[in-house]
Design an enzyme around this catalytic site. Structure first.
Site, PDB file in Angstrom:
ATOM      1  N   LYS A 187      50.394  71.544  76.259  1.00  0.00           N
ATOM      2  CA  LYS A 187      51.056  72.176  77.401  1.00  0.00           C
ATOM      3  C   LYS A 187      52.426  71.577  77.676  1.00  0.00           C
ATOM      4  CE  LYS A 187      47.328  74.261  79.894  1.00  0.00           C
ATOM      5  NZ  LYS A 187      46.704  74.514  81.184  1.00  0.00           N
ATOM      6  N   LYS A 223      43.113  84.481  79.121  1.00  0.00           N
ATOM      7  CA  LYS A 223      43.617  84.957  80.414  1.00  0.00           C
ATOM      8  C   LYS A 223      45.123  85.063  80.453  1.00  0.00           C
ATOM      9  CE  LYS A 223      41.698  81.719  83.246  1.00  0.00           C
ATOM     10  NZ  LYS A 223      41.079  81.077  84.380  1.00  0.00           N
ATOM     11  N   LYS A 229      41.255  83.539  70.159  1.00  0.00           N
ATOM     12  CA  LYS A 229      40.368  83.723  71.300  1.00  0.00           C
ATOM     13  C   LYS A 229      40.986  84.695  72.307  1.00  0.00           C
ATOM     14  CE  LYS A 229      39.144  80.380  74.074  1.00  0.00           C
ATOM     15  NZ  LYS A 229      38.646  79.164  74.746  1.00  0.00           N
TER      16      LYS A 229
HETATM   17  P1  AMP Z   1      40.103  79.407  80.748  1.00  0.00           P
HETATM   18  O1  AMP Z   1      40.376  80.851  80.758  1.00  0.00           O
HETATM   19  O2  AMP Z   1      40.645  78.738  79.528  1.00  0.00           O
HETATM   20  O3  AMP Z   1      40.407  78.707  82.030  1.00  0.00           O
HETATM   21  O4  AMP Z   1      38.533  79.270  80.539  1.00  0.00           O
HETATM   22  C1  AMP Z   1      37.548  79.322  81.542  1.00  0.00           C
HETATM   23  C2  AMP Z   1      36.195  79.298  80.849  1.00  0.00           C
HETATM   24  O5  AMP Z   1      35.998  80.482  80.059  1.00  0.00           O
HETATM   25  C3  AMP Z   1      36.041  78.125  79.848  1.00  0.00           C
HETATM   26  O6  AMP Z   1      34.724  77.618  79.920  1.00  0.00           O
HETATM   27  C4  AMP Z   1      36.287  78.763  78.502  1.00  0.00           C
HETATM   28  O7  AMP Z   1      35.648  78.096  77.446  1.00  0.00           O
HETATM   29  C5  AMP Z   1      35.726  80.162  78.692  1.00  0.00           C
HETATM   30  N1  AMP Z   1      36.436  81.121  77.822  1.00  0.00           N
HETATM   31  C6  AMP Z   1      37.739  81.473  77.933  1.00  0.00           C
HETATM   32  N2  AMP Z   1      38.076  82.385  76.981  1.00  0.00           N
HETATM   33  C7  AMP Z   1      36.960  82.591  76.231  1.00  0.00           C
HETATM   34  C8  AMP Z   1      36.668  83.418  75.099  1.00  0.00           C
HETATM   35  N3  AMP Z   1      37.583  84.211  74.560  1.00  0.00           N
HETATM   36  N4  AMP Z   1      35.430  83.380  74.596  1.00  0.00           N
HETATM   37  C9  AMP Z   1      34.489  82.593  75.154  1.00  0.00           C
HETATM   38  N5  AMP Z   1      34.683  81.802  76.220  1.00  0.00           N
HETATM   39  C10 AMP Z   1      35.903  81.788  76.766  1.00  0.00           C
END
Ligand code: AMP
Ligand code: TRP
Length: 329
Positions: free
Chosen positions: A114, A198, A195
């Protein structure tokens, strides 16, 4: 020893919740509610580590609270709260910063990733994992359900807890990460080697939990596949098709291999997958709309959650303050 495990996890109020968040993390949080003593947190303080707009942060925090309730987190069956409502987190973070080594924080890959591309790198971005350690340790947490990317932060939390306990006497429970199997990864529909995320880099490849049926159908229809038009599960050879099968399977409670049965063409796969996702998200969207129409009620529920959280956090923090040698007020 506690009879049921204490579970803690947190999610940042940045960006909209997408299908990967739901299938890979939140759905699991919901199912753990009845098996463990779960504490879930919207980590707004963590969102301050990067440049942000105050009004947007405030509304994203409320809206994420509503989303967490809409997906099925029930304030009667878990503790659901906003990190910034429980001041013990910020104070606990200071104790963690003073227990973590500079070199340990410098080795965190999330900080390296980051900070490399950022115009402004805050001190908070560097100490981010110390705040996360406070989140976890304040609740005597046994298990931390997180994605693979957070494993290093939970390892650091363990190291901090062990170090604090050995220097100052038994204070913190040493937690462990619970990482879902890789099958729980949802890939981007346009870039099936990445992946789904968001961040807003790939709007056409990302299904948001609040997308309407038309958007979902369009995005799934345009999903990248391959040219052999045979439907079977092979994540390496056929990443696009396999991702759709994973999504279809996860949306209908089956494995991706089972989900492929009876599907003859890519057109059929896409229609079936889009329909399954729309059906799965429909009740969540309806519940979200109800909650969004009554922000005062969400606020009330989150305040009750913060009261519950504060009771646990303040007892742990008092213990830590005493053991580390702070004079009682
Ligand atoms: P974040 O969006 O990175 O803040 O992730 C929040 C939670 O969602 C975390 O536990 C991530 O591991 C899970 N997560 C985010 N994107 C994915 C994805 N594409 N597939 C599976 N889990 C996800
Ligand atoms: N850092 C986590 C993420 O980016 C969010 C988080 C903050 C968290 N505090 C936590 C996760 C405590 C688990 C436990 O996803």
């Amino acid at each position: 020893m506690a009879v049921v495990a204490r579970v803690f996890s947190g999610i940042k109020p940045t960006g909209s919740i997408q299908l990967g968040n739901y299938l890979g993390a939140l759905r699991n949080w919901v199912s753990m509610q009845d098996e463990a003593d779960c504490v879930y947190c919207v980590v707004d303080l963590h969102a301050l580590t990067v440049p942000h707009d105050p009004a947007e942060l405030r509304s994203a925090t409320l809206s994420l609270g509503q989303m967490l309730m809409a997906v099925g987190l029930d304030p009667d069956r878990c503790t659901l709260f906003v990190q910034g409502h429980v001041r013990e987190h910020a104070e606990g973070a200071w104790l963690m910063e003073c227990t973590a080594a500079f070199g340990e924080l410098r080795r965190m890959t999330q900080f390296k990733d980051k900070s490399e591309s950022a115009d402004f790198v805050s001190g908070g971005l560097f100490t981010y994992p110390a705040l996360q350690a406070a989140d976890i340790l304040l609740y005597d947490t046994d298990q931390v359900p997180v994605g693979e990317d957070q494993r290093q932060h939970v390892e650091l939390t363990r190291d901090i807890a062990i170090r604090f306990n050995s220097r100052f006497g038994d204070t913190f429970v040493v937690p462990e990460a619970v990482i879902p199997p890789s099958g729980a990864r949802v890939m981007d529909l346009q870039h099936p080697d990445q992946k789904m995320s968001k961040s807003e880099d790939s709007p056409q490849g990302t299904i948001l939990v609040l997308d309407d049926a038309g958007d979902i159908e369009r995005k799934v229809k345009r999903a990248v596949t391959d040219s052999d038009n045979e439907v079977y599960f092979d994540p390496d050879g056929k990443p696009g098709v396999s991702n759709l099968l994973s999504i279809l399977g996860a949306s209908t409670g089956r494995s991706p291999v089972e989900a492929a049965t009876g599907i003859e063409s890519y057109g059929d796969l896409k229609t079936t997958t889009a329909d399954a996702v729309v059906e799965m998200l429909r009740p969540i969207q309806a519940r979200y709309r109800e909650l969004a129409a009554d922000p005062a009620e969400t606020g009330r529920l989150l305040a009750l959650g913060a009261d519950k959280a504060r009771q646990v956090a303040s007892a742990t923090l008092d213990r830590a303050r005493e053991n580390v040698g702070l004079l009682a007020p």
